[in-house]
Design an enzyme around this catalytic site. Sequence first.
Site, PDB file in Angstrom:
ATOM      1  CD1 TRP A 107      11.395  -1.573   8.755  1.00 40.69           C
ATOM      2  CD2 TRP A 107      10.229  -1.323  10.649  1.00 40.69           C
ATOM      3  NE1 TRP A 107      10.203  -0.956   8.449  1.00 40.69           N
ATOM      4  CE2 TRP A 107       9.469  -0.793   9.583  1.00 40.69           C
ATOM      5  CE3 TRP A 107       9.694  -1.273  11.933  1.00 40.69           C
ATOM      6  CZ2 TRP A 107       8.205  -0.215   9.769  1.00 40.69           C
ATOM      7  CZ3 TRP A 107       8.436  -0.699  12.122  1.00 40.69           C
ATOM      8  CH2 TRP A 107       7.713  -0.181  11.052  1.00 40.69           C
ATOM      9  CG  ASP A 177      11.639  -7.801  11.639  1.00 42.02           C
ATOM     10  OD1 ASP A 177      10.750  -8.387  10.986  1.00 42.02           O
ATOM     11  OD2 ASP A 177      11.598  -6.584  11.900  1.00 42.02           O
ATOM     12  CE  LYS A 201       6.167  -5.441   6.119  1.00 42.70           C
ATOM     13  NZ  LYS A 201       5.762  -4.086   5.755  1.00 42.70           N
TER      14      LYS A 201
HETATM   15  C1  LIG Z   1      11.057  -5.191   8.648  1.00 46.65           C
HETATM   16  C2  LIG Z   1       9.886  -4.761   9.468  1.00 46.65           C
HETATM   17  N1  LIG Z   1       9.871  -5.013  10.790  1.00 46.65           N
HETATM   18  C3  LIG Z   1       8.848  -4.648  11.572  1.00 46.65           C
HETATM   19  C4  LIG Z   1       7.757  -3.990  11.064  1.00 46.65           C
HETATM   20  C5  LIG Z   1       6.644  -3.605  11.979  1.00 46.65           C
HETATM   21  O1  LIG Z   1       5.617  -4.507  11.787  1.00 46.65           O
HETATM   22  P1  LIG Z   1       4.214  -4.368  12.533  1.00 46.65           P
HETATM   23  O2  LIG Z   1       3.570  -3.149  11.987  1.00 46.65           O
HETATM   24  O3  LIG Z   1       3.539  -5.662  12.150  1.00 46.65           O
HETATM   25  O4  LIG Z   1       4.467  -4.271  13.994  1.00 46.65           O
HETATM   26  C6  LIG Z   1       7.716  -3.700   9.690  1.00 46.65           C
HETATM   27  C7  LIG Z   1       6.548  -3.003   9.119  1.00 46.65           C
HETATM   28  O5  LIG Z   1       6.502  -2.628   7.986  1.00 46.65           O
HETATM   29  C8  LIG Z   1       8.809  -4.085   8.885  1.00 46.65           C
HETATM   30  O6  LIG Z   1       8.812  -3.819   7.577  1.00 46.65           O
END
Ligand SMILES: Cc1ncc(COP(=O)(O)O)c(C=O)c1O
Length: 365
Positions: A107, A177, A201
């Site tokens: 991520w 994040d 989550k």
């Molecule tokens: C740590 C993290 N950041 C970003 C995301 C991406 O999130 P989104 O699908 O809401 O854009 C996720 C998705 O699982 C994630 O676990």
Amino acid sequence: MSRVFNFSAGPAALPTDVLEQAQAEMLDWNGSGMSVMEMSHRGKDYMSIAAKAEADLRQLMSIPDNYKVLFLQGGASSQFAMVPINLLKARDGQKRKSADYLLTGQWSKKAVAEAKRYCEVNLVADTSDSNFTTVPDEAELTFNPDAAYVHYTPNETIVGVEFPYIPDTGDVPLVADMSSTILSRHIDVSKFGVIYAGAQKNIGPAGLTIVIVREDLIGHADPAMPAMFDYKIHADNDSMYNTPPTYSWYLAGLVFARGLKLGGMSAVEEVNKRKAEKLYKAIDDSSFYSNPVDVKCRSWMNVPFILANSDLDSAFIEQAAANGLMTLKGHRSVGGMRASIYNAMPEEGVDALIAFMQDFERTNA
Ligand SMILES: Cc1ncc(COP(=O)(O)O)c(C=O)c1O
């Protein structure tokens, strides 16, 4: 009705009592004669739902008054862009050339790739050589004092690696994040410039993105960018510049109220710690299962584990499902298993998983 134990990484299990309340209120919210889904976001009823959700989140996380809470759409992935768009000029009005990033998983890798469209990215850490199974020691980090901000991912959902500390970045705003760790424990919000999280989550259903942003960092967005990407537009309009994700916001509000009723973050944290510790202990006590992550930075929320013999993976998943233990398959980039044990996973779910794992080991080792 039978509810399974759902170990999905996201969208993830929601607390059954929250879903029951939503069900009870589905057709007629509080005598309004309509579903929350059918309400105008500008009507009195919805405004009260929205305001209570924000107030409860503020109380739950002890969010200081000089922070705005935004209820947005676009997922955490939109924040990968909104952060540079809003923060590159935020420190003193001068556009800074670069931002510091800690690359510790899939991520943060995506966040880095997106930021590169807007600025130079200085990698303060890069743990790709370890397959992202560790995080750097705090003493190894050297930040650029002129950076616009420092971005990191406290919990990497895919490999299950979590920072055991909050980096000290001095005057440089720290951006996190927190998609897969928000509300898992108490955190000191005042250490951060921006915290963002996709809701799906620990917060509620997909479609909602929470952004907690210090006020002095608002109002500096690149004017060439779309209005929808400007924190100030959303802050000035109480997240109602356009139609917000009303039903997700309402459900998130029920989750926040439940968190307070359970005793707040310290009570939630205690249960989460216990759940994670017992699952890691079961893995470590066995030679049949293993967890690839450096012990010092194992995630409380996402627990990957591999079987000594990967030929048994599909039998494990099949038999687990037959026992009501669902969505345990690891991320396609890692393989093996992953048990995501967010707040809504009851301790009995973790106990049931451990009992199943021990049973499976006895019959297959
Ligand atoms: C740590 C993290 N950041 C970003 C995301 C991406 O999130 P989104 O699908 O809401 O854009 C996720 C998705 O699982 C994630 O676990």
